[in-house]
Design a protein around this motif. Structure first.
Motif, PDB file in Angstrom:
ATOM      1  N   ASP A   1       0.820  -1.286  -0.044  1.00 22.05           N
ATOM      2  CA  ASP A   1      -0.161   0.055   0.005  1.00 22.05           C
ATOM      3  C   ASP A   1       0.875   1.104   0.061  1.00 22.05           C
ATOM      4  O   ASP A   1       2.135   1.211   0.116  1.00 22.05           O
ATOM      5  CB  ASP A   1      -0.902  -0.038   1.470  1.00 22.05           C
TER       6      ASP A   1
ATOM      7  N   LEU B   1       2.571   0.792  -4.229  1.00 25.36           N
ATOM      8  CA  LEU B   1       1.789   1.941  -5.009  1.00 25.36           C
ATOM      9  C   LEU B   1       2.069   3.222  -4.869  1.00 25.36           C
ATOM     10  O   LEU B   1       2.628   3.464  -3.563  1.00 25.36           O
ATOM     11  CB  LEU B   1       0.253   1.495  -4.513  1.00 25.36           C
TER      12      LEU B   1
ATOM     13  N   GLU C   1      -3.566   6.218  -5.630  1.00 23.81           N
ATOM     14  CA  GLU C   1      -4.941   5.794  -5.742  1.00 23.81           C
ATOM     15  C   GLU C   1      -5.261   4.919  -6.976  1.00 23.81           C
ATOM     16  O   GLU C   1      -5.728   3.849  -7.362  1.00 23.81           O
ATOM     17  CB  GLU C   1      -5.905   6.625  -5.438  1.00 23.81           C
TER      18      GLU C   1
ATOM     19  N   ARG D   1      -4.182   1.160  -7.967  1.00 24.22           N
ATOM     20  CA  ARG D   1      -4.848   0.021  -7.325  1.00 24.22           C
ATOM     21  C   ARG D   1      -5.533  -1.028  -8.223  1.00 24.22           C
ATOM     22  O   ARG D   1      -4.972  -2.367  -8.073  1.00 24.22           O
ATOM     23  CB  ARG D   1      -5.810   0.375  -6.167  1.00 24.22           C
ATOM     24  N   GLU D   2      -6.577  -0.609  -8.753  1.00 26.46           N
ATOM     25  CA  GLU D   2      -7.020  -1.706  -9.731  1.00 26.46           C
ATOM     26  C   GLU D   2      -6.262  -2.260 -10.984  1.00 26.46           C
ATOM     27  O   GLU D   2      -6.412  -3.191 -11.406  1.00 26.46           O
ATOM     28  CB  GLU D   2      -8.411  -1.181 -10.154  1.00 26.46           C
TER      29      GLU D   2
ATOM     30  N   THR E   1      -2.887  -8.295  -1.215  1.00 23.13           N
ATOM     31  CA  THR E   1      -2.677  -7.283  -1.315  1.00 23.13           C
ATOM     32  C   THR E   1      -2.787  -6.494   0.285  1.00 23.13           C
ATOM     33  O   THR E   1      -3.541  -7.158   0.969  1.00 23.13           O
ATOM     34  CB  THR E   1      -4.156  -6.636  -1.970  1.00 23.13           C
TER      35      THR E   1
ATOM     36  N   MET F   1      -7.698  -1.594  -0.414  1.00 26.58           N
ATOM     37  CA  MET F   1      -7.391  -2.489  -1.563  1.00 26.58           C
ATOM     38  C   MET F   1      -8.648  -3.586  -1.660  1.00 26.58           C
ATOM     39  O   MET F   1      -8.951  -3.982  -2.637  1.00 26.58           O
ATOM     40  CB  MET F   1      -6.452  -3.506  -1.552  1.00 26.58           C
TER      41      MET F   1
ATOM     42  N   ASN G   1      -7.007 -10.045   0.765  1.00 28.91           N
ATOM     43  CA  ASN G   1      -6.569  -8.773   1.115  1.00 28.91           C
ATOM     44  C   ASN G   1      -6.792  -8.698   2.725  1.00 28.91           C
ATOM     45  O   ASN G   1      -7.303  -9.367   3.201  1.00 28.91           O
ATOM     46  CB  ASN G   1      -7.750  -8.009   0.705  1.00 28.91           C
TER      47      ASN G   1
END
Length: 334
Positions: A30, A63, A66, A69-70, A86, A91, A109
């Motif tokens: 993250d 990352l 934002e 993320r996907e 993740t 996430m 996650n």
């Protein structure tokens, strides 16, 4: 280096170019980076433990925004990475969306919430309030002023969950204690702002705090540094942060993200999905750290009291109220 190589790493890029899928797992760290000395770094340590023990390789990305993320999830899935682990509550929603498009890929996650967990997803969460209760007791016992502090990262229910458990532990030892609580911000930038963490620590010290608990990711580095500089005690979080300022960090509230990542990578194809896993004191998912860096700070009385509380919580004789239950905290007014 191509953009694809920058994004996925050379191994995945080569595999895609060759038209074959890779079988390596992947870890998405993250915002704040894998060396944040806290949450992400705990995940990194778990992944590295798996790699060192097995000789395996894993793909990774830290990352930066934002928007990634996907995108990261889809590119790793397209590359054949499995499972894809993740990090972080933010996430959860991207995982829920992407998992439906890649039913043969397993996703994990850590720290998020999905009301109806997809069949190819494993959710892992922690009873942070239980571990925070223990370090709250320690804070109250170590405090000479009767005023302690809590500095959270992004103002979300998860971090209030930490703060709520901490406050209950403080009050269990000293019902008259004053607890000062501040959040760093309301955006993901709050996880990586050590300067703001330092400013908040100084403000709490000015109000009398002589022990400060940081649950703020990379921002906590600034909290611990300033506490050491100002000669008060701090409490670390997620990873064991005692060594960062030996003799100045009272303890760290351990959240075994490292174990969660390690076990997910170790399980591989046999990873159980479609379910959620909650790790608390009973599963050694949370706890407090004691080592050569803080043993001079933790008295026998303190350890005895905290270990007794731990046993009572596990036995069900002591209930620590969860912030999630009512969106409120009986011991702290956020």
């Amino acid at each position: 280096m191509t953009l694809m190589k920058k994004f996925l790493g050379a191994a995945a890029a080569v595999a895609l170019t060759a038209g074959t899928a890779v079988a390596d797992p992947a870890v998405i760290f993250d915002l704040g980076g894998k060396f944040d000395k806290s949450f992400n770094e705990a995940g990194y340590n778990g992944a590295q433990r798996w790699a060192d023990e097995t000789g395996g390789k894993y793909l990774e990305i830290e990352l930066q925004s934002e928007a990634q993320r996907e995108q990261a999830l889809r590119r790793f899935a397209e590359a054949g990475a499995n499972p894809i682990v993740t990090m972080g509550f933010a996430m959860a929603s991207p995982v829920e969306q992407v998992a439906a498009d890649y039913p043969e890929t397993k996703f994990v996650n850590i720290d998020g919430f999905i009301p109806e967990i997809p069949e190819n997803v494993q959710m892992i969460s922690f009873q942070e309030h239980e571990g925070s209760y223990l370090v709250g007791m320690m804070a109250a016992m170590a405090s000479k002023s009767g005023t302690v502090g809590f500095i959270g990262g992004m103002d979300i229910p998860l971090i209030r969950h930490f703060g709520c458990g901490y406050a209950q532990g403080v009050k269990a030892v000293n019902p008259d204690a004053t607890i000062i609580a501040n959040m760093t911000g309301t955006t993901p930038a709050a996880w990586n702002d050590p300067v703001k963490g330092s400013e908040l620590t100084k403000a709490q010290i000015a109000q009398g705090a002589d022990v400060v608990y940081a649950a703020a990711g990379g921002t906590g580095v600034g909290v611990l540094q300033t506490a050491a500089d100002e000669n008060i005690l701090s409490i670390g979080v997620d990873s064991n942060q005692n060594h960062l300022h030996s003799g100045k960090v009272l303890t760290s509230m351990l959240k075994r993200v490292d174990v969660a990542v390690y076990e997910a990578l170790k399980a591989g194809d046999s990873l159980e999905t479609g379910t959620g896993m909650v790790l608390g004191l009973d599963q050694d998912g949370v706890g407090y750290s004691l080592d050569e860096h803080n043993e001079s700070l933790v008295t026998a009385e303190m350890k005895s009291a905290v270990d007794a509380a731990r046993a009572a919580i596990i036995a069900g004789d002591l209930e620590v109220a969860s912030y999630y239950a009512t969106d409120s905290c009986p011991a702290l007014d956020f």
